[in-house]
Design an enzyme around this catalytic site. Sequence first.
Site, PDB file in Angstrom:
ATOM      1  N   ARG A 119       7.899  24.726  11.804  1.00  0.00           N
ATOM      2  CA  ARG A 119       6.454  24.511  11.828  1.00  0.00           C
ATOM      3  C   ARG A 119       6.071  23.131  12.349  1.00  0.00           C
ATOM      4  NH1 ARG A 119       5.469  24.164   5.259  1.00  0.00           N
ATOM      5  NH2 ARG A 119       3.846  22.604   5.549  1.00  0.00           N
ATOM      6  N   HIS A 161      -2.262   4.271  -0.414  1.00  0.00           N
ATOM      7  CA  HIS A 161      -3.365   3.554  -1.067  1.00  0.00           C
ATOM      8  C   HIS A 161      -4.522   3.343  -0.106  1.00  0.00           C
ATOM      9  CE1 HIS A 161      -0.813   1.880  -4.476  1.00  0.00           C
ATOM     10  NE2 HIS A 161      -1.889   2.352  -5.045  1.00  0.00           N
ATOM     11  N   GLU A 218       7.105  31.751  -0.436  1.00  0.00           N
ATOM     12  CA  GLU A 218       7.082  31.122   0.896  1.00  0.00           C
ATOM     13  C   GLU A 218       8.402  31.291   1.636  1.00  0.00           C
ATOM     14  OE1 GLU A 218       6.105  26.946   0.513  1.00  0.00           O
ATOM     15  OE2 GLU A 218       7.312  26.728  -1.286  1.00  0.00           O
ATOM     16  N   ASP A 236       5.146  27.864   5.262  1.00  0.00           N
ATOM     17  CA  ASP A 236       6.595  28.061   5.269  1.00  0.00           C
ATOM     18  C   ASP A 236       6.957  29.518   5.505  1.00  0.00           C
ATOM     19  OD1 ASP A 236       7.877  25.553   4.980  1.00  0.00           O
ATOM     20  OD2 ASP A 236       7.095  25.418   2.940  1.00  0.00           O
TER      21      ASP A 236
END
Length: 578
Positions: free
Chosen positions: A470, A199, A436, A460
Site C-alpha cells: 500500500r 508535538h 485486515e 491492509d
Amino acid sequence: MRARYSLSGSIGYNHGMVEKKGIGVFPGVVTGRAAVFRHTILENVEHSLSEDPQSELAAFEEALSRVLSELHAIKPTTKDEADILAVYESMLSDPDFLALIRENITERRYSASWAVEAATEKYTAALAALGDSYFAERIADIRDAEVRLLHAIAGVGGGIELTEPSIIIADYLTPSELMELEKSDILGLLLDSGGPTSHVAILAHSDEIPVILGIGDISTDVEDGAMIAMDAKEGIAIIDPDEKTLRSFRARKGIAARTEKELRKEAELPAITLDGHRIHLMCNIEGAEGIDGAIAAGADGIGLFRTEFLVLQHMDGESAYDEAARRMGSYGPVTFRTYDLGGDKVADGMSFEEENPILGWRAVRYCMENRDFFRSQLVSILKASSLSKSVRIMFPMISGSEELMDVIAFLDEVKKECRRNGIAFNEEMKVGTMIETPSAAITSDIIAKHVDFMSIGTNDLIQYTIAVDRGNERIAHLYRPLHPAVIRLMKHVAEAGRSNGVPVSICGEMAGQAEYVPLLIGLGFDELSMSAHSILEVRRRIRGLDMASCVDFADRVLSLPDATSIEKALKEFNDGKA
Ligand code: PEP
Ligand code: MG
C-alpha cells in the site's frame, strides 16, 4: 484511492514551478511567501577535546541561563503550551542531566556543545531502553532542550524572525519554536520531517494552521521569500507557482471555505438514509488531539484509536486514553486498537531488520513477544475502561482464531493481575478484532465466535489480498479497493458477523470516501469509521441515498468480474445513471 503512507516527492513543471508532496495534517489552502528556517547546529558539533575546560563550562552556564530566561519569557496561551513549557523547564533543571554535562566538560574535556550532545544521547538511550511510554515521551522534550542549548552555545538565535505573515518552511520545528511565533504571522507550515501526531502537529492543529509534514527536502529546495501555494488537504505545495496556478489556489481556498461551512452546519444531523436506515459514523484518531475534531464533526464515537502513533511520537498513552474515554464515552464506543507497531511503523528501540517487514514482526506478533511492553498498554486501556463503559479494545493484524485466542488469554491474565493489584476496570469491556488479513476474513465466521465486534481494515486487507504494497507508488495502480476479491471478502465478513450476532464496522480509508458509501452500506455495513473531516462529506452522501437501491446495487456488484467493471458501475450509480 491514495495509499495512506504515500512516499513524498517532487514533480517539476516546464515553467519552473515545482510540486512537492507530503502528509497533510490540518486542511487548508494558502498562498504566501516562504520563510525558510534550517537547524544546522546539530550537524556541526565538533568532537575535539578542549584546551580550556573552564571557558567551555562558562559558555555552557551562560547558554543555560539564556535558554531558561527565553523560556520564562514565553507566555503560554493554551494548556498544551503550558504543559510543554513545564517539561522543558524541569528538564533544564534536572540535576542528573546538568551534572552529566558539567562532568563531560570538566573531566572528559569535551567542548560545551559536545558535552550537551553526549549527555543527551546517553539520556535518550537510557530512557528508550525502559520501553515505557511516559519516559519515551520525554525523549522528544530532551531533544528540544538540546537544540536550544546548542543554539545558545553557538551564539545564534534559536528562533525564527518573521517580517510579514508567511508560510514557514523548515527541516523540522520544535513545539517551543512554534510557540514563540505570533500565530497570526503563520499562514502555513511545510516541514521536511515529522508525523501527524508530533508535538508540533498537535499545536499547529489546535491553532488551525494548515500543515504538510514529511515532505523530505523542501527546506533545502526553497529560497527564502519564494512564493508558495499549498493545499494541506491534498498534501501538495507548489514552489514559485505561475499566475494561473495562484489564481486556481485562491479559487480553491474560497470553495473549500464555503463547502466546509455548509458541511459543518450538518454536523448535528443524523446519518440516516432516505428510507430511514441509521448509519453510525465513527472517527479514527491517532491521539487525544483528535477528539475536538471528532466532536465538532458529530462523530458517534471513536471507531479506531491508532495507539501506536503515540509511541512513535514519544507521547504518553495512558493520559490520552483517559481523555478519550472521558470526553468521547458519552457519544458512543471508544475503540482502542492495541499497538500496530512494526512494518512501516517502527518505534525507537525496535532495532531489527526484516526482509519483508509488512509480512513480518508487527502488531500482536511483536507485542506478544514483548509482554511487559504490551502488558503496560493493556493495563492503561483497562484503567480507561473504568472511566467509561464505552471503552472497548481491538487487536490488529490477527491472522486466525488461534492467534486471537492467545491474545485474549493474555488480556485475561492481565485482568487477573489488575484485580490482584486493586486496579479498577470494566469487567464487561468489549473485545474485538480487526479483520485486515485475508486469512482472518475467510475465517471470520470462526473468529466471530470469540469476539464482541469486528472491524475491517481495508487498507491492509486490500494490500494483502491483491499482494500490492500500500506504500509503494510504483504499483499504486494495482491497489484497487474495488477488486472483486476484496468486495467478496468484505461481504463474507458482513455475513459472518450477521449470522453470529456480532457487529462489523469498516475503519480503513475506504469508509471515509463518499463515493464508496452506497456499496458499503449496500453490503450490510452500518458502522463506518474515518477521519473527522471525512465524516462531514460521508454524512451528506448517506442522507441522499436510498438503502434498498444500495442493497440491489451491491448484489449486482458481487456478480461483476473485475475491478474495472465495478468502478464503472459505481461511477454510474453515483452519477444517478444506474
Ligand atoms: C487498515 O489497515 O485499514 C487500518 C485501519 O489500519 P492501519 O491503516 O492503521 O494499518
Ligand atoms: Mg491495518
